[in-house]
Design an enzyme around this catalytic site. Structure first.
Site, PDB file in Angstrom:
ATOM      1  N   SER A  10       0.839  -1.205   0.000  1.00 20.15           N
ATOM      2  CA  SER A  10       0.000   0.000   0.000  1.00 20.15           C
ATOM      3  C   SER A  10       0.870   1.249   0.000  1.00 20.15           C
ATOM      4  O   SER A  10       1.579   1.536   0.974  1.00 20.15           O
ATOM      5  CB  SER A  10      -0.906   0.033   1.228  1.00 20.15           C
ATOM      6  OG  SER A  10      -1.452   1.335   1.353  1.00 20.15           O
ATOM      7  N   HIS A  35      -0.691  -1.548  -4.209  1.00 21.74           N
ATOM      8  CA  HIS A  35      -2.043  -1.236  -3.725  1.00 21.74           C
ATOM      9  C   HIS A  35      -2.186   0.285  -3.618  1.00 21.74           C
ATOM     10  O   HIS A  35      -1.403   0.946  -2.928  1.00 21.74           O
ATOM     11  CB  HIS A  35      -2.213  -1.905  -2.362  1.00 21.74           C
ATOM     12  CG  HIS A  35      -3.566  -1.759  -1.741  1.00 21.74           C
ATOM     13  ND1 HIS A  35      -4.585  -2.667  -1.929  1.00 21.74           N
ATOM     14  CD2 HIS A  35      -4.061  -0.828  -0.894  1.00 21.74           C
ATOM     15  CE1 HIS A  35      -5.647  -2.295  -1.226  1.00 21.74           C
ATOM     16  NE2 HIS A  35      -5.368  -1.173  -0.587  1.00 21.74           N
ATOM     17  N   ASP A  37      -4.569   3.364  -2.589  1.00 23.96           N
ATOM     18  CA  ASP A  37      -5.730   3.709  -1.759  1.00 23.96           C
ATOM     19  C   ASP A  37      -6.307   5.053  -2.182  1.00 23.96           C
ATOM     20  O   ASP A  37      -5.679   6.101  -1.986  1.00 23.96           O
ATOM     21  CB  ASP A  37      -5.302   3.767  -0.289  1.00 23.96           C
ATOM     22  CG  ASP A  37      -5.099   2.383   0.290  1.00 23.96           C
ATOM     23  OD1 ASP A  37      -6.018   1.549   0.164  1.00 23.96           O
ATOM     24  OD2 ASP A  37      -4.024   2.126   0.859  1.00 23.96           O
ATOM     25  N   MET A  39      -9.147   7.786  -1.629  1.00 18.94           N
ATOM     26  CA  MET A  39     -10.076   8.231  -0.577  1.00 18.94           C
ATOM     27  C   MET A  39     -10.632   9.605  -0.933  1.00 18.94           C
ATOM     28  O   MET A  39      -9.897  10.462  -1.429  1.00 18.94           O
ATOM     29  CB  MET A  39      -9.340   8.321   0.763  1.00 18.94           C
ATOM     30  CG  MET A  39      -8.658   7.024   1.174  1.00 18.94           C
ATOM     31  SD  MET A  39      -7.995   7.163   2.840  1.00 18.94           S
ATOM     32  CE  MET A  39      -7.086   5.608   2.953  1.00 18.94           C
ATOM     33  N   HIS A  68      -7.839   0.469  -4.811  1.00 14.58           N
ATOM     34  CA  HIS A  68      -8.853   0.329  -3.763  1.00 14.58           C
ATOM     35  C   HIS A  68      -9.641   1.628  -3.686  1.00 14.58           C
ATOM     36  O   HIS A  68      -9.126   2.648  -3.212  1.00 14.58           O
ATOM     37  CB  HIS A  68      -8.128   0.014  -2.438  1.00 14.58           C
ATOM     38  CG  HIS A  68      -9.033  -0.126  -1.266  1.00 14.58           C
ATOM     39  ND1 HIS A  68      -8.553  -0.179   0.030  1.00 14.58           N
ATOM     40  CD2 HIS A  68     -10.389  -0.229  -1.173  1.00 14.58           C
ATOM     41  CE1 HIS A  68      -9.577  -0.311   0.865  1.00 14.58           C
ATOM     42  NE2 HIS A  68     -10.686  -0.333   0.166  1.00 14.58           N
ATOM     43  N   MET A  70     -12.140   3.872  -2.198  1.00 10.97           N
ATOM     44  CA  MET A  70     -12.925   4.219  -1.009  1.00 10.97           C
ATOM     45  C   MET A  70     -13.638   5.528  -1.298  1.00 10.97           C
ATOM     46  O   MET A  70     -13.356   6.578  -0.698  1.00 10.97           O
ATOM     47  CB  MET A  70     -11.994   4.332   0.222  1.00 10.97           C
ATOM     48  CG  MET A  70     -11.483   2.974   0.681  1.00 10.97           C
ATOM     49  SD  MET A  70     -10.042   3.097   1.761  1.00 10.97           S
ATOM     50  CE  MET A  70      -8.746   3.187   0.526  1.00 10.97           C
ATOM     51  N   MET A 139     -11.689  -5.890   4.963  1.00 12.01           N
ATOM     52  CA  MET A 139     -11.058  -4.751   5.641  1.00 12.01           C
ATOM     53  C   MET A 139     -10.853  -5.145   7.100  1.00 12.01           C
ATOM     54  O   MET A 139     -11.825  -5.339   7.842  1.00 12.01           O
ATOM     55  CB  MET A 139     -11.957  -3.509   5.573  1.00 12.01           C
ATOM     56  CG  MET A 139     -12.073  -2.864   4.208  1.00 12.01           C
ATOM     57  SD  MET A 139     -10.513  -2.441   3.405  1.00 12.01           S
ATOM     58  CE  MET A 139      -9.784  -1.335   4.611  1.00 12.01           C
ATOM     59  N   ASP A 177      -6.831  -6.341   4.161  1.00 16.34           N
ATOM     60  CA  ASP A 177      -6.269  -4.985   4.102  1.00 16.34           C
ATOM     61  C   ASP A 177      -6.383  -4.302   5.459  1.00 16.34           C
ATOM     62  O   ASP A 177      -7.495  -4.021   5.930  1.00 16.34           O
ATOM     63  CB  ASP A 177      -7.025  -4.177   3.039  1.00 16.34           C
ATOM     64  CG  ASP A 177      -6.434  -2.792   2.819  1.00 16.34           C
ATOM     65  OD1 ASP A 177      -5.343  -2.500   3.344  1.00 16.34           O
ATOM     66  OD2 ASP A 177      -7.071  -1.998   2.096  1.00 16.34           O
TER      67      ASP A 177
HETATM   68  C1  DX5 Z   1      -6.850   1.783   4.856  1.00 21.51           C
HETATM   69  C2  DX5 Z   1      -6.206   1.336   3.585  1.00 21.51           C
HETATM   70  C3  DX5 Z   1      -5.111   0.371   3.743  1.00 21.51           C
HETATM   71  C4  DX5 Z   1      -3.936   0.887   4.508  1.00 21.51           C
HETATM   72  C5  DX5 Z   1      -3.116  -0.255   4.991  1.00 21.51           C
HETATM   73  O1  DX5 Z   1      -7.991   2.518   4.557  1.00 21.51           O
HETATM   74  O2  DX5 Z   1      -7.168   0.725   2.749  1.00 21.51           O
HETATM   75  O3  DX5 Z   1      -4.692  -0.112   2.471  1.00 21.51           O
HETATM   76  O4  DX5 Z   1      -3.116   1.707   3.746  1.00 21.51           O
HETATM   77  O5  DX5 Z   1      -2.080   0.277   5.727  1.00 21.51           O
HETATM   78  P1  DX5 Z   1      -1.401  -0.506   6.915  1.00 21.51           P
HETATM   79  O6  DX5 Z   1      -0.738  -1.711   6.287  1.00 21.51           O
HETATM   80  O7  DX5 Z   1      -0.453   0.482   7.452  1.00 21.51           O
HETATM   81  O8  DX5 Z   1      -2.485  -0.919   7.872  1.00 21.51           O
HETATM   82 ZN    ZN Z   2      -6.460  -0.290   0.941  1.00 17.53          ZN
END
Ligand code: DX5
Ligand code: ZN
Length: 222
Positions: A10, A35, A37, A39, A68, A70, A139, A177
């Site tokens: 990530s 990965h 993310d 948001m 991913h 979100m 999650m 994740d």
């Molecule tokens: C959270 C993300 C994850 C996050 C994981 O909303 O979807 O992908 O970055 O990070 P770590 O491995 O630090 O928990």
């Molecule tokens: Zn993620």
């Protein structure tokens, strides 16, 4: 049954001022997927990046870009992320009222489709869409931030989803994740996960440590 175990790094924990270099560095360190993310400050309480950033990192790796999403609404942005170079687009079951339509839209763009379940979302959320999925993502933290603690009861959900996936006879990935590190990766794999997202545990210590961090995850996975 042995299945390949994949590490998806990530980039939420990367240095965003040097994102291209960071992606190349974790690729060279031996991760399997990248990965990303996304948001929106609405579905989750944080804002990160959009299609333009996916497009910018695309030339820095030939590995799978595991995007991913979100975000809510999500449908109107799928085409832009597909064109930017996403290989897999994972949407949240909780992000909108027409999940079946959203998954069809991802498949219609020629991309792999993933479904993410928040910690409080039951496994039954997959039941009427599972035949169209390439990945189911558990999650194991509430989405929005890296560096949170793994929620232990998600191991039960991983096991329940593994049984559902095996019952289909299809090769659907089971991704987990949030909060994954050498301390719990073996338990997630034993429960049935085969794609492990690792943000903090990949990037900690900076570029000189990435290869050792990834090796530690691979050794600990059992
Ligand atoms: C959270 C993300 C994850 C996050 C994981 O909303 O979807 O992908 O970055 O990070 P770590 O491995 O630090 O928990
Ligand atoms: Zn993620």
């Amino acid at each position: 049954m042995t299945r390949p175990i994949l590490i998806s790094a990530s980039i939420l924990s990367a240095d965003f001022a040097r994102l291209g270099e960071e992606v190349r560095a974790v690729d060279a360190a031996g991760v399997d997927w990248i990965h990303v993310d996304v948001m929106d400050g609405h579905f989750v309480p944080n804002i990160t990046l959009g299609p333009q950033t996916v497009r910018a990192i695309r030339p820095h790796t030939a590995k799978t870009l595991d995007v991913h999403l979100m975000i809510s609404p999500v449908d109107r942005y799928l085409e832009a992320f597909a064109e930017a170079g996403a290989d897999l687009m994972t949407v949240h079951a909780e992000a909108g009222p027409h999940l079946h339509r959203t998954i069809q839209a991802v498949k219609g763009l020629g991309k792999k489709a993933g479904l993410a379940l928040n910690p409080a979302t039951p496994v039954e959320a997959v039941d009427y869409v599972i035949d169209d999925l390439d990945v189911i993502m558990v999650m194991s933290v509430n989405p929005g931030f890296g560096g949170q603690s793994f929620i232990e009861n998600q191991l039960r959900k991983i096991a329940a989803l593994r049984a559902r996936i095996d019952a289909t006879g299809r090769d659907i990935g089971l991704e987990v994740d949030g909060g994954i590190g050498p301390q719990n990766i073996a338990r997630a794999v034993s429960a049935g996960a085969n794609i492990l997202v690792a943000g903090t545990s990949t990037f900690k210590g900076g570029p000189d440590h990435y290869a050792a961090n990834v090796a530690a995850l691979r050794e600990a996975r059992g």
